[in-house]
Design an enzyme around this catalytic site. Structure first.
Site, PDB file in Angstrom:
ATOM      1  N   ASN A  27      13.140  -7.504  20.837  1.00 35.19           N
ATOM      2  CA  ASN A  27      13.061  -6.434  19.842  1.00 35.19           C
ATOM      3  C   ASN A  27      12.922  -5.130  20.601  1.00 35.19           C
ATOM      4  O   ASN A  27      11.847  -4.809  21.109  1.00 35.19           O
ATOM      5  CB  ASN A  27      11.845  -6.671  18.933  1.00 35.19           C
ATOM      6  CG  ASN A  27      11.748  -5.645  17.827  1.00 35.19           C
ATOM      7  OD1 ASN A  27      12.494  -4.667  17.791  1.00 35.19           O
ATOM      8  ND2 ASN A  27      10.814  -5.856  16.919  1.00 35.19           N
ATOM      9  N   LYS A  34       9.806  -5.637  23.017  1.00 31.08           N
ATOM     10  CA  LYS A  34       8.948  -6.820  22.930  1.00 31.08           C
ATOM     11  C   LYS A  34       9.825  -8.040  23.155  1.00 31.08           C
ATOM     12  O   LYS A  34      11.004  -8.007  22.835  1.00 31.08           O
ATOM     13  CB  LYS A  34       8.313  -6.919  21.538  1.00 31.08           C
ATOM     14  CG  LYS A  34       7.216  -5.900  21.297  1.00 31.08           C
ATOM     15  CD  LYS A  34       6.468  -6.213  20.006  1.00 31.08           C
ATOM     16  CE  LYS A  34       7.029  -5.406  18.863  1.00 31.08           C
ATOM     17  NZ  LYS A  34       6.305  -5.442  17.631  1.00 31.08           N
ATOM     18  N   ARG A  63      16.829  -8.447  17.654  1.00 34.14           N
ATOM     19  CA  ARG A  63      16.593  -7.845  16.343  1.00 34.14           C
ATOM     20  C   ARG A  63      17.351  -6.529  16.271  1.00 34.14           C
ATOM     21  O   ARG A  63      17.243  -5.696  17.171  1.00 34.14           O
ATOM     22  CB  ARG A  63      15.103  -7.569  16.154  1.00 34.14           C
ATOM     23  CG  ARG A  63      14.847  -6.855  14.853  1.00 34.14           C
ATOM     24  CD  ARG A  63      13.489  -6.220  14.804  1.00 34.14           C
ATOM     25  NE  ARG A  63      13.311  -5.569  13.520  1.00 34.14           N
ATOM     26  CZ  ARG A  63      12.552  -4.500  13.336  1.00 34.14           C
ATOM     27  NH1 ARG A  63      11.913  -3.974  14.360  1.00 34.14           N
ATOM     28  NH2 ARG A  63      12.436  -3.971  12.157  1.00 34.14           N
ATOM     29  N   HIS A  79      13.295  -5.342   6.800  1.00 32.68           N
ATOM     30  CA  HIS A  79      12.342  -6.465   6.917  1.00 32.68           C
ATOM     31  C   HIS A  79      12.975  -7.780   6.471  1.00 32.68           C
ATOM     32  O   HIS A  79      12.274  -8.695   6.034  1.00 32.68           O
ATOM     33  CB  HIS A  79      11.074  -6.242   6.051  1.00 32.68           C
ATOM     34  CG  HIS A  79      10.143  -5.197   6.554  1.00 32.68           C
ATOM     35  ND1 HIS A  79       9.458  -4.347   5.712  1.00 32.68           N
ATOM     36  CD2 HIS A  79       9.766  -4.855   7.801  1.00 32.68           C
ATOM     37  CE1 HIS A  79       8.703  -3.532   6.420  1.00 32.68           C
ATOM     38  NE2 HIS A  79       8.875  -3.808   7.699  1.00 32.68           N
ATOM     39  N   GLY A  96       4.759  -0.548   8.422  1.00 35.20           N
ATOM     40  CA  GLY A  96       5.855  -0.358   7.475  1.00 35.20           C
ATOM     41  C   GLY A  96       5.644  -1.392   6.378  1.00 35.20           C
ATOM     42  O   GLY A  96       5.088  -2.457   6.640  1.00 35.20           O
ATOM     43  N   ARG A 131       4.577   6.703   6.281  1.00 37.30           N
ATOM     44  CA  ARG A 131       5.724   7.082   5.447  1.00 37.30           C
ATOM     45  C   ARG A 131       5.308   7.209   3.982  1.00 37.30           C
ATOM     46  O   ARG A 131       4.520   6.393   3.492  1.00 37.30           O
ATOM     47  CB  ARG A 131       6.831   6.034   5.550  1.00 37.30           C
ATOM     48  CG  ARG A 131       7.537   6.025   6.889  1.00 37.30           C
ATOM     49  CD  ARG A 131       8.556   4.899   6.972  1.00 37.30           C
ATOM     50  NE  ARG A 131       8.409   4.194   8.241  1.00 37.30           N
ATOM     51  CZ  ARG A 131       8.725   2.926   8.447  1.00 37.30           C
ATOM     52  NH1 ARG A 131       9.231   2.198   7.477  1.00 37.30           N
ATOM     53  NH2 ARG A 131       8.549   2.382   9.621  1.00 37.30           N
ATOM     54  N   GLU A 160       8.793 -13.147  12.391  1.00 40.48           N
ATOM     55  CA  GLU A 160      10.152 -12.624  12.486  1.00 40.48           C
ATOM     56  C   GLU A 160      10.859 -13.128  13.743  1.00 40.48           C
ATOM     57  O   GLU A 160      12.065 -13.364  13.729  1.00 40.48           O
ATOM     58  CB  GLU A 160      10.102 -11.087  12.474  1.00 40.48           C
ATOM     59  CG  GLU A 160       9.699 -10.542  11.111  1.00 40.48           C
ATOM     60  CD  GLU A 160       9.281  -9.084  11.118  1.00 40.48           C
ATOM     61  OE1 GLU A 160       8.143  -8.808  11.562  1.00 40.48           O
ATOM     62  OE2 GLU A 160      10.054  -8.226  10.686  1.00 40.48           O
TER      63      GLU A 160
HETATM   64  P1  ADP Z   1       4.101  -3.401  11.910  1.00 43.87           P
HETATM   65  O1  ADP Z   1       4.692  -2.874  10.643  1.00 43.87           O
HETATM   66  O2  ADP Z   1       3.898  -2.334  12.945  1.00 43.87           O
HETATM   67  O3  ADP Z   1       4.729  -4.664  12.419  1.00 43.87           O
HETATM   68  P2  ADP Z   1       1.795  -5.036  11.262  1.00 43.87           P
HETATM   69  O4  ADP Z   1       2.455  -5.979  10.339  1.00 43.87           O
HETATM   70  O5  ADP Z   1       1.283  -5.554  12.542  1.00 43.87           O
HETATM   71  O6  ADP Z   1       2.635  -3.737  11.497  1.00 43.87           O
HETATM   72  O7  ADP Z   1       0.573  -4.366  10.465  1.00 43.87           O
HETATM   73  C1  ADP Z   1      -0.169  -3.326  11.004  1.00 43.87           C
HETATM   74  C2  ADP Z   1      -1.164  -2.839   9.960  1.00 43.87           C
HETATM   75  O8  ADP Z   1      -2.005  -3.931   9.570  1.00 43.87           O
HETATM   76  C3  ADP Z   1      -2.082  -1.728  10.452  1.00 43.87           C
HETATM   77  O9  ADP Z   1      -2.143  -0.672   9.519  1.00 43.87           O
HETATM   78  C4  ADP Z   1      -3.423  -2.432  10.554  1.00 43.87           C
HETATM   79  O10 ADP Z   1      -4.473  -1.563  10.336  1.00 43.87           O
HETATM   80  C5  ADP Z   1      -3.325  -3.446   9.432  1.00 43.87           C
HETATM   81  N1  ADP Z   1      -4.332  -4.481   9.538  1.00 43.87           N
HETATM   82  C6  ADP Z   1      -4.492  -5.413  10.488  1.00 43.87           C
HETATM   83  N2  ADP Z   1      -5.605  -6.134  10.238  1.00 43.87           N
HETATM   84  C7  ADP Z   1      -6.163  -5.636   9.114  1.00 43.87           C
HETATM   85  C8  ADP Z   1      -7.325  -5.934   8.340  1.00 43.87           C
HETATM   86  N3  ADP Z   1      -8.152  -6.901   8.689  1.00 43.87           N
HETATM   87  N4  ADP Z   1      -7.561  -5.194   7.250  1.00 43.87           N
HETATM   88  C9  ADP Z   1      -6.728  -4.207   6.880  1.00 43.87           C
HETATM   89  N5  ADP Z   1      -5.634  -3.878   7.561  1.00 43.87           N
HETATM   90  C10 ADP Z   1      -5.344  -4.577   8.664  1.00 43.87           C
END
Ligand code: ADP
Length: 397
Positions: free
Chosen positions: A8, A15, A92, A181, A213, A242, A385
């Site tokens: 990715n 990554k 990806r 997504h 996102g 966003r 993913e």
């Molecule tokens: P990306 O879209 O970058 O792939 P992720 O799916 O990893 O993101 O999600 C990242 C988000 O998930 C961040 O805003 C993070 O704060 C939130 N997050 C992770 N753990 C928790 C939690 N325990 N409670 C609330 N939000 C969380």
């Protein structure tokens, strides 16, 4: 051992995950970042050996050097690539336009098409092209496959993907809803059917992918019929940085009254809005902590976040003509009990009842969080993913 390397790539980082095809498990993974900066970093974990993450700082002038750093990390910390039967590299790719309906083996023509689609995804596709070219240079003997975020949504019908603007203009500039997504929505909706041991073809599902996102997808019998992201990933839900849905006239207003340029508006809506814009932080954990401590701004922003989700759930129940399953996934959806519960509050009349204790029980596994009486089954399913990209890559080689 037969494996697929999933990549990715972004403009200054990529990554990777090495996935065992038979067991569908991650053998190793890592991140090469700060490519082109004075000091870059390569992080690598030999997952198969249960080893700790290894970090190395080094200068990484370009993506090709980045792949060399990744290969060196495999050599130093294992698993050794020489012991692995690498059958494909899966990439990806965010934007596949209306062209790529599924995973595609990359040749010169395909790479040129991905590059041409940069107009629709200026932040993503050029970085993917760089990453693919560098990966091909380092792994010249295996097929490279592009798996598009948009492909899963190409089953949407014209009413779902058409914007109500001048149709000639829309056609000329490829303006329509594409949705993103896709690998996550596909993986999670299929995993839901498997988890419930019900035929995918029979299920009406809403997937709430809530990460940094965020997007919602209405899946009817395994096919995406509507999704909240649009021509770009800016439309739809409130996200980390966003805005999601907004009246486009707000942009005219900010331009005329406040002198914002197009580039400034782009940055405002993509990078400085959403939870960050409303509260000062885009990280949901911080917003949640602040709200629980009584911070009125954080609470009000979360109410906007919930309101938007609920609106989409109602919309998609109507588009699907019913609903069997709601699935929460991604960083927020998998981890935040309070956000899951509040987002679906007040929907009991639509047959959606979250079970308080089940919802707050922490687990890394797929699980039911609705009550036994709930007509709609509410699930939490961790997305994967990379595994979806590996599966789709395998399917076309
Ligand atoms: P990306 O879209 O970058 O792939 P992720 O799916 O990893 O993101 O999600 C990242 C988000 O998930 C961040 O805003 C993070 O704060 C939130 N997050 C992770 N753990 C928790 C939690 N325990 N409670 C609330 N939000 C969380």
């Amino acid at each position: 051992m037969t494996a697929i390397l999933v990549i990715n790539s972004g403009s200054s980082s990529f990554k990777y995950q090495l996935i065992d095809v038979d067991s569908e498990t991650e053998l190793a993974g890592g991140l090469v970042e700060r490519i082109g900066e004075q000091l870059g970093r390569a992080r690598h974990t030999n997952v198969a050996a249960g080893a700790d993450r290894q970090d190395k700082n080094l200068t990484i002038p370009d993506h090709t050097a980045g792949f060399a750093a990744m290969i060196a990390a495999f050599e130093a910390h294992g698993p050794h690539l020489a012991d692995v039967d690498l059958v494909a590299v899966g990439h990806r790719v965010v934007q596949g336009g209306a062209i790529f309906t599924g995973p595609t083996v990359i040749d010169e023509t395909v790479l040129a098409q991905i590059s041409d689609l940069s107009e629709l995804a200026p932040l993503h596709n050029p970085a993917h092209v760089q990453g693919i070219a560098a990966a091909q240079a380092n792994f010249p003997d295996v097929p490279h496959v592009a798996v598009f975020d948009t492909s899963f949504h190409l089953t949407m019908a014209p009413p779902a993907y058409t914007y109500a603007i001048d149709s000639a203009l829309a056609a000329k500039y490829a303006i329509r809803r594409y949705g993103f997504h896709g690998s996550s929505h596909k993986y999670v909706s299929e995993a839901a059917a498997e988890f419930l041991d019900r035929p995918l073809e029979e299920l009406k599902t809403i997937v709430l992918h809530l990460g940094n996102g965020a997007s919602v997808c209405a899946v009817d019998g395994g096919k995406s019929i509507d999704t909240s992201m649009g021509m770009t990933p800016l439309q739809g839900l409130v996200m980390g940085t966003r805005s999601g849905d907004i009246d486009p006239a707000v942009l005219f207003h900010l331009n005329r009254k406040a002198g914002y340029t197009i580039d400034q508006l782009d940055e405002l809506l993509n990078k400085k809005s959403g939870m960050l814009g409303m509260t000062g932080t885009g990280d949901m954990r911080d917003v949640e902590v602040a709200a629980l401590a009584g911070d009125a701004i954080a609470q009000a922003a979360l109410d906007v976040y919930y309101h938007r989700i609920r609106g989409y759930v109602g919309n998609y129940i109507a588009q699907l003509g019913g609903l069997d399953v709601i699935v929460f996934t991604a960083g927020v959806g998998e981890n935040s009990g309070i956000i899951r519960e509040r987002a679906l509050e007040g929907l009991e009349g639509l047959g959606i009842e979250v079970h308080h204790e089940r919802n707050y029980q922490f687990s890394r596994d797929a699980r039911v969080i609705s009550t036994d009486a709930s007509r709609v089954t509410v699930l939490v399913i961790p997305t994967n993913e990379e595994l979806e990209i590996a599966r789709e890559s395998r399917a076309v080689i």
